[in-house]
Design an enzyme around this catalytic site. Structure first.
Site, short mmCIF file in Angstrom:
data_model
loop_
_atom_site.label_atom_id
_atom_site.label_comp_id
_atom_site.label_asym_id
_atom_site.label_seq_id
_atom_site.Cartn_x
_atom_site.Cartn_y
_atom_site.Cartn_z
N GLN A 115 -0.85 -10.93 -12.39
CA GLN A 115 -0.12 -10.19 -13.46
C GLN A 115 1.12 -10.33 -13.84
O GLN A 115 1.81 -9.96 -14.88
CB GLN A 115 -0.22 -8.50 -13.01
CG GLN A 115 -1.69 -8.17 -12.66
CD GLN A 115 -1.71 -6.83 -12.09
OE1 GLN A 115 -2.63 -6.70 -11.30
NE2 GLN A 115 -1.11 -5.66 -12.29
N GLU B 174 -1.06 4.17 -16.62
CA GLU B 174 -1.70 4.69 -15.37
C GLU B 174 -1.43 6.09 -15.38
O GLU B 174 -1.60 6.91 -14.50
CB GLU B 174 -0.49 4.03 -14.12
CG GLU B 174 1.04 4.13 -14.52
CD GLU B 174 1.74 3.65 -13.31
OE1 GLU B 174 1.66 2.38 -13.33
OE2 GLU B 174 2.82 4.26 -13.10
N ARG C 93 -3.27 1.06 -9.84
CA ARG C 93 -3.04 1.39 -11.15
C ARG C 93 -1.54 2.26 -11.27
O ARG C 93 -1.46 3.32 -12.13
CB ARG C 93 -4.12 2.22 -11.86
CG ARG C 93 -4.22 2.19 -13.19
CD ARG C 93 -5.57 2.68 -13.86
NE ARG C 93 -5.36 2.46 -15.38
CZ ARG C 93 -6.40 2.31 -16.05
NH1 ARG C 93 -7.66 2.13 -15.47
NH2 ARG C 93 -6.43 2.20 -17.31
N CYS C 94 -0.99 2.02 -10.27
CA CYS C 94 0.30 2.77 -10.23
C CYS C 94 1.23 2.05 -8.88
O CYS C 94 0.87 2.46 -8.07
CB CYS C 94 0.26 4.23 -9.98
SG CYS C 94 1.97 4.98 -9.34
#
Lengths: 794, 292, 147, 172
Positions: free
Chosen positions: A227, A749, A379-380
């Site tokens: 990412q 998120e 996702r956070c």
């Protein structure tokens, strides 16, 4: 301050506010995506990894004799081999150290112990099975609280004489004395222990690399599921420099291809990557490593694992006064979190949430245990989920304790719209918000009053139904360079736009899509700003040879940071286009106005040049003294973070016989500021909600007392299927960010952050009359059954 | 996850399969749908030297009712069974089982014979076969024998079948008037192995008394078991929650669960009791509605 | 995992004791043991195929007689490894009863299973381990009684 | 290392190879035949990313040996579009935003195709049950359900739904 969705461009142009169908989809729906496992290079070797059965053990010996007899097995690499190149340790993004391969001690179950390099995937796997490693087990520390006790074995003896402890760091925020005093003076004081368990992002694609060292060109190409391609390239360059290897940053190319889901799990550098690079360097051939699912679930970075003790004080009619939070953070054997350097507990001090707290104090202690790296992402990345869960649970407990409806208590304690920009007692400046509006919309949508009546009737009949609210405030868009860096790299992000003569556009960004639809949404921003149709704009990411430097996509930062860079780069082009148009129209630049993709002379709307005409002129008819071409690049340093928010309401039914919880309805009202693509925003929320449902009811990485990971396959790590997942009901409010160029806030998120406490609050709401104050997630049937059983209900 | 090396044959007849099993005894492992076995081979927890794939052996997948039995060929898939007209019409308890195994792809390929021979301690079919007093048909070179389900499931992954035999079919007593069956299982999410599963069959006479019952339980012992104490508790009782709860307690008392990721021991016992009650309720409804 | 039990052995105490001290004897009762290599009187190494049904793994097990207090207390430690998995166990055996027999053996075993077997086989492990240990002590009892 | 010869039909094309008997079907398709649209997600037959059709039945190709599939007709995501015309499910997944990262998508489409062959007019709950062997981490399934329903409408409207290849399962 609130606006509604009014697209300014035509559907053909497809700027902001249009649900443009995704440009990336045709390849995916036809099986023509190119994911890391699809990358095959001529002559490539396969790498597979021998892993430790023990969570803590001395390595007495490694015998590769049998493995090397297997046809196709080329080499077996151990930690001792890497030690010779000083490659046995590597830095984590948090500045800690992580083993690539251990020289003498393994620190968690399934840690990498040796690498087998072979001519095929199957031979490599056979080689792994044939390597004989002799271990001597050591005492295992699984519980971070026990890790802090004086008699606990010190796990990280490598850290120097003054750091012979399992305590990693202490971090705090807010005013402890003020919080203590306010708590002491509060009419009502509540306290609760809340555990946010360890979970795993488990993107459906695992991690992998094809490392390709070309000894002739002295060029390293890393085809990689990451990412953050630029950050990874820099880390690799630094590691190589530390090891004295001739691999320099300009000769390193990270290329991502398509990524099958990231959610933060593809931010870190994993030992397998370094091993593949080292193996390619040693063999001069491309080396491919594709993680299998168990490796992914047992050895990659994990999220959360926060042991929270929260105290809250309020007046007797429910006006909240103070919050005090003490937390033990289990980081496993190394702190590999991707938090900004100044924030070892991420942005956890956003824990005052949507409420007007006069006083707050938060402290966190990071601890080592015999587990793989924890606290990275789900996702956070930055501990917002933990904060939101704690505050939303505490607010609910307070409401129930004083007998006030949880919606009403929230309304009475919200930061009000006129208070923005709002300064929290832990130091944040919230940019904008309208919390009562979002909650009211959710209450109306779900029919809250009717549901409360239904609940009362059902309770009278002995049936268990609960309604839970979560009114969360997110904090994303890291971040302003004065406070935000990772390994010293400031957290800006970037966009470079090139307009070609025929009016076709290529834009490159430093972020990296993993399914968020960047190829579409960033094109829409450019379409909005410049009037080029989305179809004429190509977005490229994930090639460090071509893309401008950026920190990557995680923590919901692409729209807030790279989206801003895109808008500003487009505006730079628009300004140059003005000069070009003035030249073409023989007018003063100041006399021109911009509408719908054209510069026209004020008062003479038929005297205009379209952006396409201007683009052509930039290469064919630019004025003397002006640079040819129509390009711009922007490195955006955000002035502040953005603060998306929302109100969620869950309705659950509980099966008294089995303890099973069913989410009957779930309404989500989100506010992410201005919306680029409503369809994609809804998709992000659907997915985020499902990744909120998952840890609320199903997913947990559990360890036994020996440190064995008991959720090492999808047989036991329980991703929800379509059957468990409710039909999410979505609504929006729109409160633009005042400091963001396009007023957007980011949404990736939000739902993952906001959903778990709505579900947990609903379950506790169903059981409150039985004396239940908190149930730690995941709320599994055995936990609920235990309560019902103990109360004689089941 | 990569299997260890193995060999593979696909015999064209049962005789050929049996011959291979004898010739390669100790090495050969039968392969049917593969959805239980191949994951274990990929994890290298099972490393058979030779897989003997039964897919080309003809005649093993019929589903038919005879005068006294419902006969299901070993290679009938869960989906074949779920969609079979005779089963849909007359055996709702079997529909419960077949429709709830794994997921659609697993049901497309997994077979009843493979599942029963595999004998996972949490698999679904054994519970029903125990409840139904089914027999398992095994064929060896010396001929065929029928093993009562109640003698078949010996231990975890261990059955009464000989390594040189092929499981060829299942015989379930033909459903008579006043008989109904049901299967209830608890799973953490769809497709999971059962935390606990209970199959119940009741026979209710014209006077409304339970004159016969079968209770099979899975997931809570080293191998699925027949809850004979529960069956005794039901004998001669009027159907109803009091009787069902007593049966549930008896079935639970016979379980030997271990505490694991699916829950603690007392929870699993309680689930056996609860699922027994639910299965008996449904079986009773079906029994009362079935006139043969 | 902790297990314990008691077996009544129809044999004199010294005979039971001698059996426990003989690697070949006591080792042969271990689950799935295929071969035993005696290193010295207190150390031996066994190769064992341990499993349930068709699921099995080949372990190399190092055994150490950690404690022996004649004629009533012996503690045997085992450290076994297979690809991806490991087992560490301590078995404590205490003898009592009249010298001429029958001998009562109170045993306890502490078994730690690590790696793939623990991770993937969690739902089968405890029951299986319990059974194997039970079989081991049954084997000791029957071998001595039958001798 | 012994090999065995496999010959099968993939998306209508006869194909063959000499393979180790342990080779998984998914690796035959991906690594030998270069059909990389079929993905591996979990290795334990839970996620369905590797779903293909084998003789008309949806199967998880990571849980099938290539040798088991010898002689079969295989259909993969690469065989769904008719030239430049997308299969209605492919179109529907695109139209309804039924995918994000796209990794589960080929398996999801193949399973949905099988589902609609069995049940041309499923309810939403039947769609959810029908894809319960396929995991998606991105979409939350809402838009996948919508996509399957869109395709169901189109397939039944055009009466072009292929007849299920039930030859191997109708022996009962």
């Amino acid at each position: 301050m609130t606006t509604e969705l009014h697209p300014q461009t035509t559907p053909e142009v497809g700027g902001m506010g249009h649900s443009v169908k995704r440009k990336e989809d045709p390849r995916f729906i036809q099986g023509k995506g190119e994911y890391i496992e699809d990358v095959n290079l001529p002559g490539q070797l396969w790498l597979d990894i021998v892993r430790s059965p023990y969570a803590h053990a001395k390595i007495k010996s490694i015998d590769a004799t049998e493995a090397l007899k297997i046809p196709g097995v080329a080499a077996v690499v151990t930690g001792k081999d890497l030690e010779g190149y000083k490659l046995h340790w590597m830095p984590t993004l948090a500045g800690d150290m992580q083993m690539v391969l251990p020289v003498d001690t393994v620190m968690y179950q399934s840690q990498e112990v040796a690498a087998v390099i072979a001519t095929s995937r199957y031979a490599a796997a056979d080689g792994v099975a044939a390597v004989e490693v002799d271990y001597e087990p050591l005492p295992v520390v699984v519980d971070p609280k026990k890790a802090l006790q004086p008699d606990a074995p010190v796990l990280r003896t490598d850290r120097g004489p003054d750091k012979q402890t399992n305590h990693i760091w202490h971090w705090e925020s807010g005013d402890a004395a003020a919080a203590d005093e306010a708590l002491a003076n509060a009419d009502v004081r509540i306290a609760e222990d809340i555990y946010i368990p360890r979970i795993h992002v488990a993107s459906i694609e695992t991690c992998g690399i094809v490392a390709d060292w070309n000894p002739i060109r002295q060029q390293l190409t890393m085809h990689l599921t990451t990412q953050a391609p630029h950050a990874i390239r820099t880390v690799v360059a630094l590691v190589a420099a530390g090891a004295g290897l001739p691999i320099y940053e300009h000769n390193i190319r990270v290329k991502t291809h398509d990524i099958g889901g990231g959610f933060g799990g593809k931010v870190p550098v994993y030992p397998g990557y370094v091993l593949a690079v080292a193996a390619s360097f040693l063999t001069g051939k491309p080396v491919k490593w594709i993680e299998d699912r168990s490796e992914n679930l047992q050895a990659d970075s994990f999220a959360r694992d926060y042991h929270i003790h929260a105290e809250m004080g309020a007046t007797k009619d429910g006006k909240i006064q103070a919050l005090k939070v003490r937390t033990i953070a289990d980081h496993g054997y190394t702190d590999a979190a991707a938090d900004p350097s100044k924030f070892p507990a991420g942005l956890f001090n956003v824990i005052t949430g949507s409420y007007d707290f006069p006083n707050a104090f938060v402290e966190v202690d990071g601890v080592y245990t015999n587990k793989p790296p924890g606290g990275v992402a789900y996702r956070c990345s930055f501990r917002v989920t933990e904060a939101v869960h704690a505050i939303e649970r505490m607010v609910d407990i307070l409401a129930h304790d004083i007998g006030k409806d949880p919606a009403q208590l929230r309304m009475e304690n919200f930061i009000q719209p006129e208070q923005f920009p709002y300064h929290t007692p832990t130091g944040w400046e919230y940019d904008s918000g309208d919390y009562p509006k979002a909650l009211q919309k959710a209450l109306d949508l779900i029919g809250y009053d009717e549901l409360r009546k239904e609940q009362a009737e059902k309770r009278a009949r002995g049936e268990l139904m609960g309604i839970g609210i979560s009114s969360f405030t997110e904090i994303v868009g890291a971040g302003p360079s004065h406070d935000f860096d990772i390994l010293g790299l400031k957290m800006f992000d970037s966009c470079e736009i090139r307009v070609h003569p025929t009016g076709k556009v290529l834009a490159r960004l430093g972020v990296q899509s993993q399914g968020q639809g960047h190829e579409t949404t960033f094109a829409q921003i450019i379409a909005e700003e410049l009037g080029f149709p989305v179809a004429d704009i190509k977005i490229e990411e994930g090639d460090t040879d071509t893309a401008p430097y950026g920190l990557g996509t995680y923590a919901s930062r692409s729209t807030p940071v790279a989206g801003a860079a895109t808008a500003i780069a487009a505006r730079k082009i628009k300004e140059k286009a003005r000069l070009l148009a003035a030249h073409l129209l023989e007018a003063s630049p100041d006399d021109l106005e911009w509408t719908n993709g054209r510069w026209s002379v004020k008062g003479s709307p038929d005297r205009f040049k379209t952006i396409q005409e201007i683009a052509f002129a930039a290469y064919t008819n630019h004025p003397q003294g002006m640079e040819a071409g129509l390009e711009a690049v922007d490195y955006y340093d955000p002035p502040n973070l953005t603060f998306p928010f929302g109100s969620y309401i869950a309705v659950v039914d509980i099966d008294k016989g089995t303890g099973e919880v069913t989410v009957r309805r779930f309404v989500a009202v989100d506010d992410c500021g201005n919306i680029i693509n409503p369809m994609i925003v809804d998709g992000q929320i659907h997915g985020g909600l499902t990744m909120g449902l998952a840890p609320a009811l199903y997913e947990q990485i559990t360890y036994d007392e020996l440190g064995n990971n008991l959720a090492g396959t999808f047989m036991d790590y329980l991703l929800p299927t379509a059957v468990e997942t409710p039909a999410w009901e979505l609504e929006k409010t729109i409160t633009p960010s005042p400091h963001h160029p396009i007023g957007a806030k980011g949404v990736g998120e939000s739902a993952t952050v906001g959903a778990p406490p709505a579900i947990a609050n609903a379950v506790v709401d169903a059981l409150w009359h039985l004396g239940v104050r908190n149930i730690d997630i995941p709320i599994t049937p055995p936990k609920v059954w235990r309560i019902l059983h103990d109360k004689g209900i089941s | 996850m990569i299997p260890a090396q193995l060999d593979y044959v696909r015999p064209a007849s049962l005789d050929e399969a049996l011959r291979i099993l004898v010739d390669r005894e100790g090495e050969a492992k039968l392969l049917s749908g593969g959805y239980s076995l191949i994951p274990l081979i990929k994890l290298r927890l099972a490393q058979p030297a030779l897989l003997v794939d039964l897919q080309s052996v003809p005649g093993l997948d019929a589903i038919a009712e005879t005068d006294d039995a419902l006969v299901i060929g070993a290679r009938a898939t869960h989906r074949d069974i779920h969609e079979s007209a005779v089963i849909r019409d007359r055996y709702p308890g079997i529909v419960d089982v077949a429709g709830g195994i794994g997921d659609p792809q697993v049901r497309n390929w997994g077979t009843i014979g493979g599942s029963v021979a595999h004998a996972d301690p949490a698999s679904d079919w054994p519970a029903f076969l125990l409840a139904a007093n089914a027999t398992i048909v095994c064929r060896g070179q010396g001929g065929e024998r029928e093993v009562p389900a109640r003698h078949f499931f010996v231990d975890t992954f261990t059955t009464a079948i000989e390594p040189t035999e092929v499981l060829t079919g299942i015989r379930i007593p033909r459903r008579a008037a006043g008989v109904g069956g049901a299967y209830q299982k608890l799973e953490r999410k769809v497709g999971d192995f059962a935390t606990a599963g209970v199959a119940a069959i009741v026979r209710i006479d014209a006077g409304g008394t339970i004159v016969g019952s079968g209770i099979g339980v899975t997931g809570v012992s080293a191998s699925p078991y027949a809850a004979v104490d529960a069956e005794s508790a039901l004998a001669g009782k009027r159907p109803g929650d009091d009787a069902f709860r007593a049966a549930g307690q008896a079935a639970a008392a016979m379980s030997q669960p271990v505490s694991d990721v699916r829950g603690p021991v007392d929870y699993k016992r309680a689930m056996v009791a609860e699922l027994t009650v639910r299965a008996l309720r449904r079986a009773t409804e079906r029994a009362l509605a079935f006139n043969g | 995992m902790q297990f314990q039990g008691t077996v009544q052995i129809d044999a004199p105490r010294d005979k039971v004791w001698a059996f426990l001290l003989d690697p070949n004897q006591v080792g042969s009762c271990g689950p799935g043991v295929e071969s035993i290599e005696v290193i010295d009187e207190d150390h031996f190494r066994a190769k064992a195929k341990v499993g349930v049904g068709f699921i099995s793994a080949r372990f190399t097990v190092d055994m150490t007689m950690a404690e022996k207090t004649p004629p009533d207390l012996a503690v045997l430690k085992a450290h076994g490894q297979a690809p991806g998995s490991a087992v560490d166990a301590t078995a404590r055996m205490e003898l009592s009863g009249p010298d001429a027999g029958p001998t009562q053996m109170d045993w306890s075993a502490d078994v730690a299973i690590s790696g793939t077997l623990a991770s993937v086989g969690a739902r089968m492990i405890e029951g299986t381990a319990n059974k194997m240990i039970g079989q081991t002590f049954d084997c000791i009892r029957s071998k001595l009684a039958g001798a | 290392m012994t090999t065995q010869h496999v010959s099968l039909t993939v998306n209508g094309q006869p194909m063959e190879a000499d393979v180790e008997p342990r080779l998984l079907l998914v690796h035959l398709l991906r690594d030998v035949f270069g059909l990389t649209g079929t993905h591996v997600g979990c290795d334990t037959s839970n996620c369905g990313a590797c779903t293909v059709h084998v003789d008309g039945r949806s199967a998880k190709s990571c849980t099938v040996l290539a040798v088991q599939a010898s002689g079969s007709e295989i259909r993969t995501i690469e065989g769904m579009a008719d030239g430049a015309t997308l299969h209605p499910l492919q179109q529907a997944f695109w139209d309804q935003h039924g995918l994000q990262c796209g990794f589960c998508t080929p398996g999801m489409i193949m399973q949905s195709a099988w589902l609609l062959e069995q049940n041309p007019h499923p309810t939403d709950d039947e769609v959810r049950e029908g894809i319960s062997g396929n995991l998606c981490r991105c979409t939350g399934y809402v838009n996948i359900v919508k996509a399957v329903q869109q395709a169901a409408g189109q397939l039944s409207a055009s009466e072009s739904a292929p007849v299920a290849a039930a030859a191997t399962v109708d022996a009962s």
